[in-house]
Motif scaffolding. Sequence first.
Motif, PDB file in Angstrom:
ATOM      1  N   ALA A  65      23.918   1.935  41.905  1.00  0.00           N
ATOM      2  CA  ALA A  65      23.837   0.466  42.350  1.00  0.00           C
ATOM      3  C   ALA A  65      22.818   0.368  43.227  1.00  0.00           C
ATOM      4  O   ALA A  65      22.207  -0.912  43.469  1.00  0.00           O
ATOM      5  CB  ALA A  65      25.199   0.258  43.253  1.00  0.00           C
ATOM      6  N   ASP A  66      22.623   1.330  44.132  1.00  0.00           N
ATOM      7  CA  ASP A  66      21.500   1.327  44.954  1.00  0.00           C
ATOM      8  C   ASP A  66      20.060   1.117  44.232  1.00  0.00           C
ATOM      9  O   ASP A  66      19.176   0.246  44.733  1.00  0.00           O
ATOM     10  CB  ASP A  66      21.306   2.500  45.702  1.00  0.00           C
ATOM     11  CG  ASP A  66      22.245   2.954  46.948  1.00  0.00           C
ATOM     12  OD1 ASP A  66      22.863   1.759  47.023  1.00  0.00           O
ATOM     13  OD2 ASP A  66      22.445   3.952  47.181  1.00  0.00           O
ATOM     14  N   ILE A  67      19.882   1.700  43.100  1.00  0.00           N
ATOM     15  CA  ILE A  67      18.690   1.214  42.237  1.00  0.00           C
ATOM     16  C   ILE A  67      18.533   0.147  41.833  1.00  0.00           C
ATOM     17  O   ILE A  67      17.573  -0.494  41.610  1.00  0.00           O
ATOM     18  CB  ILE A  67      18.553   2.680  41.063  1.00  0.00           C
ATOM     19  CG1 ILE A  67      18.535   3.807  41.675  1.00  0.00           C
ATOM     20  CG2 ILE A  67      17.566   2.256  40.148  1.00  0.00           C
ATOM     21  CD1 ILE A  67      17.255   4.197  42.276  1.00  0.00           C
ATOM     22  N   ALA A  68      19.853  -0.326  41.160  1.00  0.00           N
ATOM     23  CA  ALA A  68      19.703  -1.805  40.914  1.00  0.00           C
ATOM     24  C   ALA A  68      19.759  -2.882  41.747  1.00  0.00           C
ATOM     25  O   ALA A  68      18.579  -3.681  41.642  1.00  0.00           O
ATOM     26  CB  ALA A  68      21.270  -1.988  40.221  1.00  0.00           C
ATOM     27  N   GLY A  69      19.947  -2.468  42.999  1.00  0.00           N
ATOM     28  CA  GLY A  69      19.544  -3.340  44.084  1.00  0.00           C
ATOM     29  C   GLY A  69      18.299  -3.538  44.226  1.00  0.00           C
ATOM     30  O   GLY A  69      17.536  -4.418  44.500  1.00  0.00           O
ATOM     31  N   ALA A  70      17.541  -2.163  44.303  1.00  0.00           N
ATOM     32  CA  ALA A  70      16.151  -2.186  44.648  1.00  0.00           C
ATOM     33  C   ALA A  70      15.254  -2.816  43.560  1.00  0.00           C
ATOM     34  O   ALA A  70      14.227  -3.657  43.965  1.00  0.00           O
ATOM     35  CB  ALA A  70      15.636  -0.480  44.778  1.00  0.00           C
ATOM     36  N   VAL A  71      15.612  -2.638  42.475  1.00  0.00           N
ATOM     37  CA  VAL A  71      14.769  -3.343  41.360  1.00  0.00           C
ATOM     38  C   VAL A  71      14.915  -4.737  41.210  1.00  0.00           C
ATOM     39  O   VAL A  71      14.311  -5.450  41.091  1.00  0.00           O
ATOM     40  CB  VAL A  71      15.356  -2.720  39.857  1.00  0.00           C
ATOM     41  CG1 VAL A  71      14.590  -3.356  38.710  1.00  0.00           C
ATOM     42  CG2 VAL A  71      14.909  -1.235  39.679  1.00  0.00           C
ATOM     43  N   GLY A  72      16.194  -5.335  41.581  1.00  0.00           N
ATOM     44  CA  GLY A  72      16.529  -6.698  41.697  1.00  0.00           C
ATOM     45  C   GLY A  72      15.671  -7.425  42.855  1.00  0.00           C
ATOM     46  O   GLY A  72      15.161  -8.211  42.590  1.00  0.00           O
TER      47      GLY A  72
END
Length: 85
Positions: A65-72
């Motif tokens: 979830a942290d990675i997805a948020g950063a990419v987003g």
Amino acid sequence: MRTVTATEASRRFSELLDAIEAGEAVTVTRGNRPVAEIRPARRRTGRDLREALAQTDAPDDGFAADIAGAVGSLAQEVADPWRDA
């Protein structure tokens, strides 16, 4: 292992690097005491990375979830200040 003074290392730095590149390790002294050891650089490989990762804990549940948020946040459109001028 070869030993050189700091003054000699400074004056003959290119020659010193050639010896190190050829695989030699060198101790640099100042005032008759060792202050540095210079060795050939170790090349890092994929195997080194795998071994390092094998010694770490697995990511926790929130990692994805942290990675997805950063990419987003990177994917958000940034306003072009020149378009509205």
